[in-house]
Design an enzyme around this catalytic site. Structure first.
Site, mmCIF file in Angstrom:
data_model
loop_
_atom_site.group_PDB
_atom_site.id
_atom_site.type_symbol
_atom_site.label_atom_id
_atom_site.label_comp_id
_atom_site.label_asym_id
_atom_site.label_seq_id
_atom_site.Cartn_x
_atom_site.Cartn_y
_atom_site.Cartn_z
ATOM 1 N N SER A 191 35.457 37.162 42.401
ATOM 2 C CA SER A 191 35.685 38.060 43.543
ATOM 3 C C SER A 191 36.636 39.160 43.117
ATOM 4 C CB SER A 191 36.301 37.295 44.710
ATOM 5 O OG SER A 191 36.779 38.204 45.690
ATOM 6 N N TYR A 204 42.177 31.105 48.259
ATOM 7 C CA TYR A 204 40.845 31.564 47.818
ATOM 8 C C TYR A 204 40.960 32.474 46.591
ATOM 9 C CZ TYR A 204 36.460 34.297 48.042
ATOM 10 O OH TYR A 204 35.281 34.933 47.746
#
Ligand code: NAD
Ligand code: MG
Length: 299
Positions: A191, A204
């Protein structure tokens, strides 16, 4: 034209700036693509495969929906049979399977929890026995639970996020490696948040940082076998993950703070995975490709 959804038009959907999504929220993860308004764009009818993955076997975790669905369909267009490992979104998985089979390729669906070691092992073994081998592993399943500050992140949430996003990748890769041969590829979905950090998604972002380091280490570990290992770092992409993890009022402006001032669509990720899976990227290993509307260059 898509048989299953009215095709919104690649040009229109990908070029609208800024896109304002209707506010929406789904109560649990994984979210469902069938509930999203508008549905994500996951297939470009103008994308015609040229056999770049002819008769290869790919396993895509989270391949039922979102980025994984677009990747799975593009792989099928390039000639691959695809095993989709997903949690429990059976309707989404059946839609993706239908698209893959419409390309004349096989699709194996396996539902279960990649936090479970025996499930990871059996998913690899079932793929090899049903589809005749394994050439491409795409580690793409993931969850995210935004919270304000580390004091509000329960330890259980941090562990759960690492179990799905990172331990699952570690186990799938560990059990896949014995079946991979020269020319095989591993691609993981990281990400942009691994690079920028994010104060709402501390746990995350950390799992995604771990994926980047894992990619580099596995690339070094497998290079002598002719197996290449890379990752993709998406920016904000319109997938079920978003309405299932964000409050409804965050959705309308989702992606509008990128330099391109819009969210990406899953279809815009697929060619990058095809590139990394195929021989087009024969001199590329240990790399992360940024498909993020420019988000990673923001300060
Ligand atoms: P998505 O919800 O369509 O895909 C995530 C998939 O993970 C689900 O389909 C689900 O089947 C699977 N999954 C979740 N928990 C699981 C479990 N315990 N066992 C097995 N499978 C499980 O959303 P997406 O956005 O396409 O997500 C794909 C990947 O992209 C994720 O790793 C996500 O972190 C990453 N990503 C997404 C964005 C974005 O903006 N959408 C941005 C950067 C990275
Ligand atoms: Mg899903």
């Amino acid at each position: 034209m898509s048989k299953f959804y009215p095709y919104l038009g690649y040009e229109e959907v990908c070029q609208q700036v800024p896109i304002q999504f209707p506010p929406q929220h789904q109560p649990a993860q994984p979210g469902l693509e069938t509930l999203m308004d508008p549905p994500p764009v996951f297939d470009d009818p103008n994308y015609i495969g040229t056999g770049k993955l002819m008769d290869k076997v790919a396993l895509v975790t989270g391949g039922d929906s979102g980025i994984g669905r677009a990747v799975s369909i593009a792989f099928a267009k390039e000639g691959a049979d695809v095993c989709i490992v997903y949690y429990d979104e059976h309707e989404d998985a059946q839609i993706t399977k239908a698209y893959i089979e419409a390309q004349g390729r096989k699709c194996l669906l396996i539902s279960g929890d990649i936090r479970d070691e025996s499930f990871c092992r059996s998913s690899i073994e079932k793929t090899v026995s049903a589809l005749g081998g394994l050439d491409i592993l795409v580690n793409n399943a993931g969850v995210q639970f935004p919270q304000n500050g580390i004091e509000n992140i329960p330890i259980e949430q941090m562990l759960f996020t690492f179990e799905v996003n990172f331990f699952g990748i570690f186990m799938m890769t560990k059990f896949a490696v014995p079946y991979l041969t020269k020319g095989s590829t591993i691609i993981s979905t990281a990400s942009v948040l691994a690079y920028t950090g994010n104060d709402q998604m501390i746990d995350y972002s950390s799992t995604k940082g771990a994926i980047v380091s894992f990619t580099r280490s596995m690339a070094r570990s497998l290079v002598s076998k002719g197996i290449r290992v890379n990752a993709v770092a998406p920016g904000p992409i319109w997938t079920p993950l978003q309405p299932a993890s964000q409050p409804a009022d965050r959705i309308p402006t989702f992606g509008s703070n990128t330099p391109m001032r819009r969210a990406g669509q899953p279809v815009e990720l697929a060619p990058t995975y095809v590139y990394l899976a195929s021989n087009d990227s024969s001199y590329v290993t240990g790399q992360v490709l940024h498909v993020d509307g420019g988000a990673s260059m923001q300060s």
